[in-house]
Design a protein around this motif. Structure first.
Motif, PDB file in Angstrom:
ATOM      1  N   ARG A 130       2.833  40.630  19.031  1.00 44.81           N
ATOM      2  CA  ARG A 130       2.661  41.109  20.414  1.00 44.81           C
ATOM      3  C   ARG A 130       1.201  41.412  20.721  1.00 44.81           C
ATOM      4  NH1 ARG A 130       8.135  44.824  20.668  1.00 44.81           N
ATOM      5  NH2 ARG A 130       6.819  46.323  19.528  1.00 44.81           N
ATOM      6  N   GLU A 136      -0.605  38.121  21.283  1.00 46.64           N
ATOM      7  CA  GLU A 136      -0.187  37.490  22.537  1.00 46.64           C
ATOM      8  C   GLU A 136      -0.523  38.339  23.751  1.00 46.64           C
ATOM      9  OE1 GLU A 136       3.962  36.659  22.019  1.00 46.64           O
ATOM     10  OE2 GLU A 136       3.597  34.965  20.671  1.00 46.64           O
ATOM     11  N   LYS A 137      -1.228  39.470  23.506  1.00 43.10           N
ATOM     12  CA  LYS A 137      -1.668  40.373  24.569  1.00 43.10           C
ATOM     13  C   LYS A 137      -0.499  40.861  25.430  1.00 43.10           C
ATOM     14  CE  LYS A 137      -6.279  38.291  24.705  1.00 43.10           C
ATOM     15  NZ  LYS A 137      -6.769  39.283  23.743  1.00 43.10           N
ATOM     16  N   ARG A 138       0.596  41.152  24.773  1.00 40.55           N
ATOM     17  CA  ARG A 138       1.758  41.740  25.454  1.00 40.55           C
ATOM     18  C   ARG A 138       2.283  42.902  24.605  1.00 40.55           C
ATOM     19  NH1 ARG A 138       6.388  40.034  23.069  1.00 40.55           N
ATOM     20  NH2 ARG A 138       6.267  38.267  21.634  1.00 40.55           N
ATOM     21  N   CYS A 194       3.235  46.561  23.044  1.00 39.13           N
ATOM     22  CA  CYS A 194       3.877  47.793  23.471  1.00 39.13           C
ATOM     23  C   CYS A 194       2.966  48.966  23.110  1.00 39.13           C
ATOM     24  CB  CYS A 194       5.226  47.956  22.777  1.00 39.13           C
ATOM     25  SG  CYS A 194       6.426  46.654  23.201  1.00 39.13           S
TER      26      CYS A 194
END
Length: 385
Positions: free
Chosen positions: A337, A340-342, A344
């Motif tokens: 994550r 992928e620059k997403r 949490c």
């Protein structure tokens, strides 16, 4: 404790023959890839920076690191799997254990590597050594054909990886001198002294200890085929089983071997092949064999579910209470994550232990000084959410 010196020693290699595993033994010292093929395979795994050295404090019982053997009574034994897909997580987990251990030189890692992984066990061993030059560890080559015919389909393909079942075979894989071990998944970080977990007492005849979650609906982990069978539910009658996560366990290997628990787990896996009684991977057999007879460990030692569920991998918050170990169980992994620059919010707590890219680590150091301070407070802060 962070050290200011490096203890170097000779490399020891010992191949142990077993129907379940062969071992590549390494003591403190440096290993480099041999041959052009080895160098190429080594470099494909990506750039990992060398971890800081962590040394024992004066209060630690220890023997000569150069002659450290797995039967040394001062050691804390930790077993983990090691493969190319989760390598980044495994190295971060090791880093976190050493960073917070009161006696880091007394920690001995037992890595279980898949026989047919895209990166050979020997190359994985070399990479661990280059990242942690003075770490005491051994890599065991797990013979996947041991379990491949016992694995059934799961709700998530990753759960069908034979290496997920290596924990079932620790009694056969590990040296007989190892009579106790902490098993950790590769998607955890430890933010407390691992010795506290190691000192868990397994009372009575209990074989394993783990945080239990008795509020969870135990019935949901098994299909109607199980509950409607006239005989199967009776297998757990007389017990009050609670859900527990097998990613963090303290295991008495003497009792495990004496009780033939590997065979008991395999019995349920064989039945699953004939009559589908659960949908998850390696967890349900553990629930059936040990449920209701687990030494309950404080929940702080497995703040699990941070990877979301098995399908979406959505963001999760910490459970209320103090934290000693964070666990990204579920589909979402922090390194994926973040790349992928997403990410949490809690993935940022994992990032300071990531050794994958030097430039990323330098940025993380600048951005996460407060993060490290927060992590050091987690073990005592019951209000952190």
């Amino acid at each position: 404790m962070l050290s200011n010196a490096v203890v170097l020693a000779a490399v020891l290699c010992l191949v142990v023959l077993s129907p379940f595993a062969a071992g590549i033994r390494t003591g403190p010292g440096r290993i480099t890839a041999n041959g052009e093929g080895g160098r190429n395979e080594f470099s494909k795994l990506g750039p990992f920076m060398e971890a800081p050295e962590y040394r024992n404090g004066k209060e630690c019982a220890s023997s000569s690191s150069a002659n450290r053997e797995s039967f040394d009574p001062s050691l804390v034994h930790i077993a983990m799997t090691l493969d190319s897909e989760y390598l980044r997580g495994s190295l971060a987990a090791v880093h976190s254990v050493l960073r917070h251990a009161s006696c880091p030189e007394n920690v001995f890692f037992h890595f279980i590597a898949a026989e047919f992984d895209s990166a050979s066990p020997r190359v994985l061993s070399q990479l661990v050594r280059s990242t942690f030059p003075s770490l005491s560890f051994k890599v065991y080559i797990f013979r996947e054909d041991t379990v491949i015919n016992l694995i059934s389909t799961s709700i998530r393909q990753a759960l069908e990886n034979p290496l997920n079942y290596a924990r079932n075979y620790l009694g056969d894989i590990l040296d007989r001198s190892v009579d106790r071990v902490i098993y950790l998944d590769s998607d955890v970080i430890v933010v407390d002294d691992i010795t506290k977990l190691w000192n868990t007492r397994l009372t009575g005849t209990r074989v394993i200890g783990a945080p239990e979650y008795c509020h969870a609906n135990f019935t949901q982990y098994f299909t109607s085929n199980f509950w409607s069978d006239p005989a199967l539910p009776g297998q757990i009658s007389g017990r009050t089983p609670c859900y527990f996560n097998t990613g963090v366990m303290v295991m008495d290997m003497v009792r495990w071997r004496e009780g033939n628990y590997r065979e008991k787990l395999e019995k349920w896996m064989l039945l699953q092949k004939k009559k589908r009684i659960y949908d998850l991977g390696s967890l349900p057999p553990f629930l059936l064999v040990f449920g209701g007879n687990v030494e309950a460990i404080d929940h702080r030692w497995n703040q699990h579910g941070l990877g979301g569920d098995n399908l979406r991998g959505s963001c999760r918050s910490l459970h209320p209470g103090p934290v000693s170990l964070l666990h990204w169980s579920g589909k979402g992994k922090p390194w994926v994550r973040l790349d992928e620059k997403r990410s949490c919010p809690l993935d940022r707590l994992w990032e300071p232990y990531d050794l994958y890219n030097k430039h990323k680590i330098e940025r993380a150091k600048d951005q996460s000084l407060l993060g490290f301070a927060s992590l050091s407070e987690l073990a005592d802060d019951s209000s952190f959410l």
